[in-house]
Write an enzyme that holds these catalytic residues in place. Structure first.
Site, PDB file in Angstrom:
ATOM      1  N   TYR A 120      -0.303 -10.100 -30.533  1.00 47.49           N
ATOM      2  CA  TYR A 120       1.090 -10.077 -30.059  1.00 47.49           C
ATOM      3  C   TYR A 120       1.991  -9.500 -31.159  1.00 47.49           C
ATOM      4  O   TYR A 120       2.799  -8.600 -30.921  1.00 47.49           O
ATOM      5  CB  TYR A 120       1.498 -11.515 -29.715  1.00 47.49           C
ATOM      6  CG  TYR A 120       2.962 -11.704 -29.375  1.00 47.49           C
ATOM      7  CD1 TYR A 120       3.441 -11.417 -28.107  1.00 47.49           C
ATOM      8  CD2 TYR A 120       3.865 -12.183 -30.327  1.00 47.49           C
ATOM      9  CE1 TYR A 120       4.770 -11.596 -27.798  1.00 47.49           C
ATOM     10  CE2 TYR A 120       5.202 -12.368 -30.023  1.00 47.49           C
ATOM     11  CZ  TYR A 120       5.654 -12.072 -28.751  1.00 47.49           C
ATOM     12  OH  TYR A 120       6.978 -12.240 -28.445  1.00 47.49           O
ATOM     13  N   SER A 145      10.308  -8.885 -31.496  1.00 44.21           N
ATOM     14  CA  SER A 145      10.169 -10.328 -31.723  1.00 44.21           C
ATOM     15  C   SER A 145      10.298 -10.583 -33.215  1.00 44.21           C
ATOM     16  O   SER A 145      10.107  -9.666 -34.029  1.00 44.21           O
ATOM     17  CB  SER A 145       8.784 -10.769 -31.251  1.00 44.21           C
ATOM     18  OG  SER A 145       8.488 -12.085 -31.668  1.00 44.21           O
TER      19      SER A 145
HETATM   20  N1  LIG Z   1      10.538 -16.676 -25.687  1.00 48.06           N
HETATM   21  C1  LIG Z   1      10.521 -16.374 -26.946  1.00 48.06           C
HETATM   22  O1  LIG Z   1      10.654 -17.243 -27.810  1.00 48.06           O
HETATM   23  C2  LIG Z   1      10.361 -14.952 -27.386  1.00 48.06           C
HETATM   24  C3  LIG Z   1      10.581 -14.646 -28.736  1.00 48.06           C
HETATM   25  C4  LIG Z   1      10.495 -13.320 -29.138  1.00 48.06           C
HETATM   26  C5  LIG Z   1      10.213 -12.333 -28.217  1.00 48.06           C
HETATM   27  N2  LIG Z   1       9.987 -12.674 -26.926  1.00 48.06           N
HETATM   28  C6  LIG Z   1       9.731 -11.553 -26.011  1.00 48.06           C
HETATM   29  O2  LIG Z   1      10.762 -11.525 -25.048  1.00 48.06           O
HETATM   30  C7  LIG Z   1      10.294 -10.937 -23.833  1.00 48.06           C
HETATM   31  C8  LIG Z   1      10.631 -11.854 -22.680  1.00 48.06           C
HETATM   32  O3  LIG Z   1      10.058 -13.102 -22.958  1.00 48.06           O
HETATM   33  P1  LIG Z   1      10.519 -14.442 -22.242  1.00 48.06           P
HETATM   34  O4  LIG Z   1      10.400 -15.516 -23.244  1.00 48.06           O
HETATM   35  O5  LIG Z   1      11.787 -14.209 -21.505  1.00 48.06           O
HETATM   36  O6  LIG Z   1       9.268 -14.605 -21.271  1.00 48.06           O
HETATM   37  P2  LIG Z   1       9.095 -15.187 -19.802  1.00 48.06           P
HETATM   38  O7  LIG Z   1       7.639 -15.481 -19.701  1.00 48.06           O
HETATM   39  O8  LIG Z   1      10.098 -16.236 -19.510  1.00 48.06           O
HETATM   40  O9  LIG Z   1       9.451 -13.900 -18.917  1.00 48.06           O
HETATM   41  C9  LIG Z   1       8.670 -12.758 -18.934  1.00 48.06           C
HETATM   42  C10 LIG Z   1       8.705 -12.121 -17.564  1.00 48.06           C
HETATM   43  O10 LIG Z   1       7.903 -10.937 -17.652  1.00 48.06           O
HETATM   44  C11 LIG Z   1       7.127 -10.869 -16.454  1.00 48.06           C
HETATM   45  N3  LIG Z   1       5.922 -10.081 -16.714  1.00 48.06           N
HETATM   46  C12 LIG Z   1       4.818 -10.453 -17.412  1.00 48.06           C
HETATM   47  N4  LIG Z   1       3.907  -9.474 -17.387  1.00 48.06           N
HETATM   48  C13 LIG Z   1       4.443  -8.455 -16.656  1.00 48.06           C
HETATM   49  C14 LIG Z   1       3.975  -7.171 -16.270  1.00 48.06           C
HETATM   50  N5  LIG Z   1       2.756  -6.728 -16.605  1.00 48.06           N
HETATM   51  N6  LIG Z   1       4.796  -6.388 -15.528  1.00 48.06           N
HETATM   52  C15 LIG Z   1       6.015  -6.826 -15.159  1.00 48.06           C
HETATM   53  N7  LIG Z   1       6.501  -8.038 -15.473  1.00 48.06           N
HETATM   54  C16 LIG Z   1       5.722  -8.846 -16.223  1.00 48.06           C
HETATM   55  C17 LIG Z   1       6.809 -12.307 -16.091  1.00 48.06           C
HETATM   56  O11 LIG Z   1       6.462 -12.449 -14.732  1.00 48.06           O
HETATM   57  C18 LIG Z   1       8.111 -13.004 -16.461  1.00 48.06           C
HETATM   58  O12 LIG Z   1       8.997 -13.080 -15.363  1.00 48.06           O
HETATM   59  C19 LIG Z   1       8.797 -10.700 -24.047  1.00 48.06           C
HETATM   60  O13 LIG Z   1       8.600  -9.357 -24.418  1.00 48.06           O
HETATM   61  C20 LIG Z   1       8.464 -11.631 -25.199  1.00 48.06           C
HETATM   62  O14 LIG Z   1       7.367 -11.179 -25.931  1.00 48.06           O
HETATM   63  C21 LIG Z   1      10.069 -13.946 -26.480  1.00 48.06           C
END
Ligand SMILES: NC(=O)c1ccc[n+]([C@@H]2O[C@H](COP(=O)([O-])OP(=O)(O)OC[C@H]3O[C@@H](n4cnc5c(N)ncnc54)[C@H](O)[C@@H]3O)[C@@H](O)[C@H]2O)c1
Length: 246
Positions: free
Chosen positions: A153, A140
């Site tokens: 986080y 991230s």
């Molecule tokens: N959205 C952002 O702006 C952003 C920015 C930087 C990094 N991230 C990272 O990107 C990744 C994906 O994020 P996103 O925004 O697509 O999130 P999201 O919430 O849309 O999707 C995350 C998915 O992970 C699943 N999940 C959660 N806990 C779980 C577990 N214990 N086992 C299996 N599945 C699980 C959820 O059910 C969900 O479908 C994450 O690691 C997040 O930290 C997101």
């Protein structure tokens, strides 16, 4: 990517779902791993709509037995794992970092760090047996700079970068490429859940003046996982509209 197989954790939503569909369009077989059955099945459906073969394995990435199961089920169905998007993650409730409760600390560390570690441990082991593969770990912007109110986080995402660089040093000669992405704030369900004023303020703080879209991350992940990125290894790629630059 025709005939290659990818495992995507957190594949039911956001970056994971976007990447699953993108790889399926390119002919890859997909194993969608998610804790949410509803989301995971939806992604399988979307992959099938673009002509891909996909299965869903419901799993909690922080549980060792679940991780072994998603690896075993992928091997049983597709016989090989060529690509791994190690992506499932959760953020935090947004309190000042030292006010984070023990329960919340454990939950974030268990999913974001332990879950990613277990995934690497078992997927890379299979890749070793079949001649190699490529991995993208989701860090991230909070993995390269501090993130007020999301300190735990941010700590787990810094840890993902440490794991990525270290494992890259250990497995490069085994034909396994390992990279990390550092996305800035993107309009995925995780972020859409924040209050509207917070989302507006986040967009204003980005040099490009807007938040990212999941497909902008999926494009980079698909590239990093592909042979087009054959000499990119141990790198952390920012996808953040310029946020890490300032
Ligand atoms: N959205 C952002 O702006 C952003 C920015 C930087 C990094 N991230 C990272 O990107 C990744 C994906 O994020 P996103 O925004 O697509 O999130 P999201 O919430 O849309 O999707 C995350 C998915 O992970 C699943 N999940 C959660 N806990 C779980 C577990 N214990 N086992 C299996 N599945 C699980 C959820 O059910 C969900 O479908 C994450 O690691 C997040 O930290 C997101």
């Amino acid at each position: 990517m025709q005939g290659k197989t990818a495992i995507i954790t957190g594949g039911g939503s956001g970056f994971g779902q976007g990447t699953a569909v993108k790889l399926a369009e390119k002919g890859a077989n997909i194993c969608v791993v998610d804790i949410s059955e509803k989301n995971g099945n939806k992604t399988v459906e979307l992959c099938q709509q673009v002509g891909g073969e996909a299965i869903f394995v419901q799993a909690d990435v922080s549980k060792l037995e679940d991780v072994k199961r998603y690896v075993n089920e992928t091997m049983a169905r597709f016989g090989k794992i060529d690509m791994f998007f190690n992506n499932a993650g959760i953020s935090g409730s947004g309190v000042r970092t030292l006010d984070c409760s023990e329960e919340e600390f454990d939950a974030i560390v268990n999913v974001n760090l332990k879950g990613a570690f277990y995934g690497l441990k078992y997927v890379v082991n299979e890749m070793l047996k079949t001649g190699g593969g490529s991995v993208v770990n989701t860090a991230s912007l909070g993995g390269v700079v501090g993130m007020p109110t999301l300190g735990v986080y941010s700590a787990t995402k810094h840890a993902i970068i440490g794991l990525t660089k270290t494992i890259a040093g250990e497995y490069g000669r085994d034909n396994i490429r390992i990279n990390a992405i550092a996305p800035g704030t993107n309009e995925t369900p995780m972020v859409k859940a924040f209050p509207a004023e917070a989302i507006k303020a986040m967009a204003e703080g980005v040099p490009m003046g807007r938040l990212g879209q999941p497909h902008e991350v999926a494009n980079v992940v698909a590239f990093l996982l592909s042979d087009e990125a054959s000499y990119i290894h141990g790198s952390v790629i920012s996808i953040d509209g310029g946020s890490a630059a300032l």
